[in-house]
Write an enzyme that holds these catalytic residues in place. Structure first.
Site, PDB file in Angstrom:
ATOM      1  CB  CYS A 126      -0.910  -0.001   1.220  1.00 13.42           C
ATOM      2  SG  CYS A 126      -1.880   1.517   1.399  1.00 13.42           S
ATOM      3  CB  CYS A 184      -3.543  -1.897   7.019  1.00  7.99           C
ATOM      4  SG  CYS A 184      -5.094  -1.724   6.130  1.00  7.99           S
ATOM      5  CB  CYS A 208     -15.772  -8.945  16.278  1.00  6.98           C
ATOM      6  SG  CYS A 208     -16.683  -7.799  17.342  1.00  6.98           S
TER       7      CYS A 208
END
Length: 374
Positions: free
Chosen positions: A3, A14, A333
């Site tokens: 990226c 990220c 999660c």
């Protein structure tokens, strides 16, 4: 995945960018096993993975810059817009619509919100892409002031973005760190986006929740359905049901299924999905999961729970522990809250568990656990 925004330190969302993907998955598996601890009789299934790039169904793009040169992405530490229209987490079809939406910002004179000065109108643009490449576009505004201009230029947007089937304005007048407000103004006749997952058509309305990766969500629902089919309960609750993904996948001709969710929008979509699929024994109710369970006259044989990151909480975990529920399918999660809830339900013993990498390039993941009363 590589990226340019991460390499240039423009965006560090990220946190695992640059780590080989197999290493990311292995680390998540280790983390989940350590969080749950050594448990005799617990079988770990192979982790589920999906694409490591281009997997996100939704883009939540903060508006920055100016009317003439808007940015869609994030804000830096100084509150300046960082444009991330080419973010590699989004599939090509989602990326392709973002320049059109930036043009619409200029055309409709939507002044990006200035966090420091607390001026401007457009706070963010939220776009969801369905598996059929249709789009839902939501404009999060501070007030209704730009609404007339948005309606005036909506025909241009529909012509420039023919894949857009649902459009709305969300109002967030408060200055606070949340994504959206409570009030939604629909701009199109179509009110929901069809999200085809496995053999089920889910209906996503503007304020409904949907999993981050459709591919991994499909695997998550298949695993839950396989466990429920094997156990063959006569009655199932799906608590925190969202748009009904688990409930609809667990349907069977001889089974009563009830989904409970606080979002009226999500429940409306779930009811439509059940009706269109002819699932007469699948019902949905608007309500708080804990209050519903505590007030119910009788418990089902199996409960599916998919709580927010904070987990079930002591009241619902305590109710499950004391109830007659024989099995629980817990989708989480957050393994921190999952482990805490498991400790509060010692009579419900984990038998099978699986890590599903819903969030590549980050340390986050989904876990699903089958619990059986010991």
């Amino acid at each position: 995945m590589q990226c340019p925004h991460f390499d240039a330190a423009r965006c560090r969302s990220c946190t695992l960018m640059g780590t080989p993907y197999p290493e990311q998955v292995a680390a998540k598996q280790r983390h989940c096993r350590e969080a749950l601890g050594e448990r005799p009789g617990l079988t770990w299934l192979e982790p589920v993975t999906g694409p490591e790039a281009g997997f996100r169904t939704k883009a939540k793009m903060v508006a920055g810059g100016t009317v003439d040169r808007p940015t869609l992405g994030i804000l830096d530490a100084h509150g300046h817009g960082v444009d991330l229209r080419d973010c590699g987490l989004y599939p090509p079809g989602l990326q392709a619509c973002l320049p059109v939406l930036a043009d619409f910002v200029t055309r409709a004179a939507l002044t990006p919100y200035d966090v420091a000065r607390r001026t401007g109108e457009l706070k963010s643009v939220i776009v969801t892409q369905s598996p059929d490449d249709e789009l839902m576009v939501r404009l999060v505004l501070r007030s209704t002031e730009p609404l007339a201009r948005i309606r005036k230029h909506l025909p241009w947007l529909r012509a420039a973005l023919p894949r857009m089937v649902v459009a709305s304005v969300n109002l967030l007048p408060e200055h606070k760190a949340v994504v959206e407000g409570d009030r939604e103004i629909l701009l199109t006749e179509v009110t929901s986006l069809r999200m085809r997952v496995n053999d089920i058509d889910l209906q996503l309305r503007p304020q409904g929740f949907f999993q981050t990766s459709t591919d991994v969500a499909a695997a998550l629902y298949r695993q839950a359905r396989a466990w429920v089919t094997e156990i063959a309960p006569a009655s199932v609750w799906d608590l925190y049901c969202g748009v009904g993904g688990f409930a609809l996948h667990c349907a069977a001709p001889d089974r009563d299924v009830l989904g409970v969710e606080t979002s009226a929008e999500a429940v409306a979509g779930a009811r439509r999905s059940a009706h269109e699929a002819g699932l007469d024994r699948v019902r949905f109710a608007v309500g708080d999961a804990t209050a519903f369970a505590l007030g119910a006259a009788a418990a089902p044989e199996l409960v599916v729970v998919n709580p927010p990151r904070r987990g079930l909480g002591p009241e619902l975990a305590g109710w499950l522990e004391a109830s007659a529920v024989r099995h629980v399918v817990y989708s989480s999660c957050s393994t921190t809250s999952l482990a805490r809830d498991l400790a509060a339900m010692p009579s419900l013993v984990p038998r099978r568990a699986q890590v599903l990498d819903m969030f590549p390039q980050t340390a986050h993941y989904e876990a699903i656990v089958l619990l059986e009363r010991g």
